[in-house]
Design a protein around this motif. Structure first.
Motif, PDB file in Angstrom:
ATOM      1  N   TYR A  61       0.816  -1.211   0.000  1.00 24.70           N
ATOM      2  CA  TYR A  61       0.000   0.000   0.000  1.00 24.70           C
ATOM      3  C   TYR A  61       0.853   1.265   0.000  1.00 24.70           C
ATOM      4  N   SER A  71      -9.820   6.286   9.078  1.00 19.70           N
ATOM      5  CA  SER A  71      -8.564   5.754   9.609  1.00 19.70           C
ATOM      6  C   SER A  71      -8.723   5.246  11.032  1.00 19.70           C
ATOM      7  N   LEU A  94      -0.068   5.276   1.046  1.00 24.24           N
ATOM      8  CA  LEU A  94      -1.130   6.095   1.618  1.00 24.24           C
ATOM      9  C   LEU A  94      -0.736   7.560   1.638  1.00 24.24           C
ATOM     10  N   LYS A 114      -9.535  10.376   5.356  1.00 24.79           N
ATOM     11  CA  LYS A 114      -9.980   9.011   5.083  1.00 24.79           C
ATOM     12  C   LYS A 114     -10.448   8.379   6.388  1.00 24.79           C
ATOM     13  N   GLN A 143      -7.956   2.517   6.816  1.00 26.55           N
ATOM     14  CA  GLN A 143      -6.547   2.886   6.812  1.00 26.55           C
ATOM     15  C   GLN A 143      -6.014   2.835   8.242  1.00 26.55           C
TER      16      GLN A 143
END
Length: 260
Positions: free
Chosen positions: A100, A110, A102, A108, A187
């Motif tokens: 990933y 998270s 980010l 987002k 996330q």
């Protein structure tokens, strides 16, 4: 055709990689004694292995290591093929890079965690015949070994070392495993003084590489299919689980009324 010869319909014998999750397939544990006996029992109680593996796909401990691609250095390739590499150290991706990427500063969904996960020693980590007190101990030993070969090698394989260490940390305790799976697709960001492993707030931004967060997200992708049908395991047939499941009340619970 039945998948297994269990005593109750809809329940299955535990796969070896869940029954003994911290013992790599190459470990001597599986060659004699408890490990060898369980493999025989497992094979006896699974009639259709192909269908069984759809329910319980193999964990990284029972899969072949990936072949390094050309982006890795000659030194890294030689290490991965050498006797210096511990049994538990495997590539999760052929380029040894995080799955990933980010943008930590975009809004987002998270989850924030703390890096004391690495130092937690509430349960020792047994890997084959060796015992480690924490994921930090495993990472520290790998860092020492790789840096002794060359500092560049540690930098190249640092993320892979982190992935392997926290994988064994999580599967040591089914409660850790299930908590990671529950995070879904969110996330994960770790707050840490170590800006390699996590992040810190600087004004209205986060700074840091968050490698630990990326590793837990990648780990979650692997654990989810492996443990998806964990509650369908027949522990009376399989014997005691590797770790006991607890709920928030602190009590041990089992979904199998026949388990003692």
């Amino acid at each position: 055709m039945a998948l297994s010869l269990t005593k109750r319909e809809g329940k299955y014998i535990a796969p070896p990689w869940i029954k003994f999750p911290t013992y790599p397939e190459e470990s001597l544990f599986w060659k004699s004694g408890t490990g060898a006996e369980y493999l025989l029992k497992f094979e006896k109680n699974v009639e259709n292995m192909e269908e069984y593996l759809e329910l319980f796909p193999k964990a990284p401990t029972f899969t072949q290591g990936l072949e390094a691609d050309d982006s890795l250095s000659k030194e890294a390739k030689e290490y991965l093929e050498s006797q210096l590499r511990p049994l538990f150290f495997k590539l999760w991706r052929s380029d040894a890079k995080p799955k990933y990427e980010l943008d930590l500063n975009k809004s987002k969904d998270s989850i924030f965690m703390y890096d004391n996960l690495l130092s937690d020693n509430s349960r020792h980590i047994h890997i084959g015949t060796k015992v480690y007190h924490s994921a930090n101990e495993i990472i520290g030993l790998l860092e020492k070994d790789l840096t002794n070969i060359s500092p560049e090698l540690w930098e190249e394989l640092k993320y892979t070392a982190l992935l392997n260490a926290i994988y064994y940390k999580f599967v040591t305790d089914i409660n850790f495993t299930k908590e990671v799976i529950k995070t879904g697709n969110r996330q994960i960001i770790f707050k840490s003084d170590n800006l390699e492993w996590g992040v810190q707030e600087e004004g209205d931004k986060y700074i840091g590489r968050n490698l630990l967060g990326l590793a837990v997200m990648e780990l979650r992708d692997v654990l989810n299919p492996v443990y998806e049908n964990y509650d369908d395991i027949d522990w009376q047939l399989s014997g005691n689980p590797y770790s006991e499941e607890h709920c928030s009340c602190g009590h041990v619970h089992t979904k199998n009324p026949y388990y003692h």
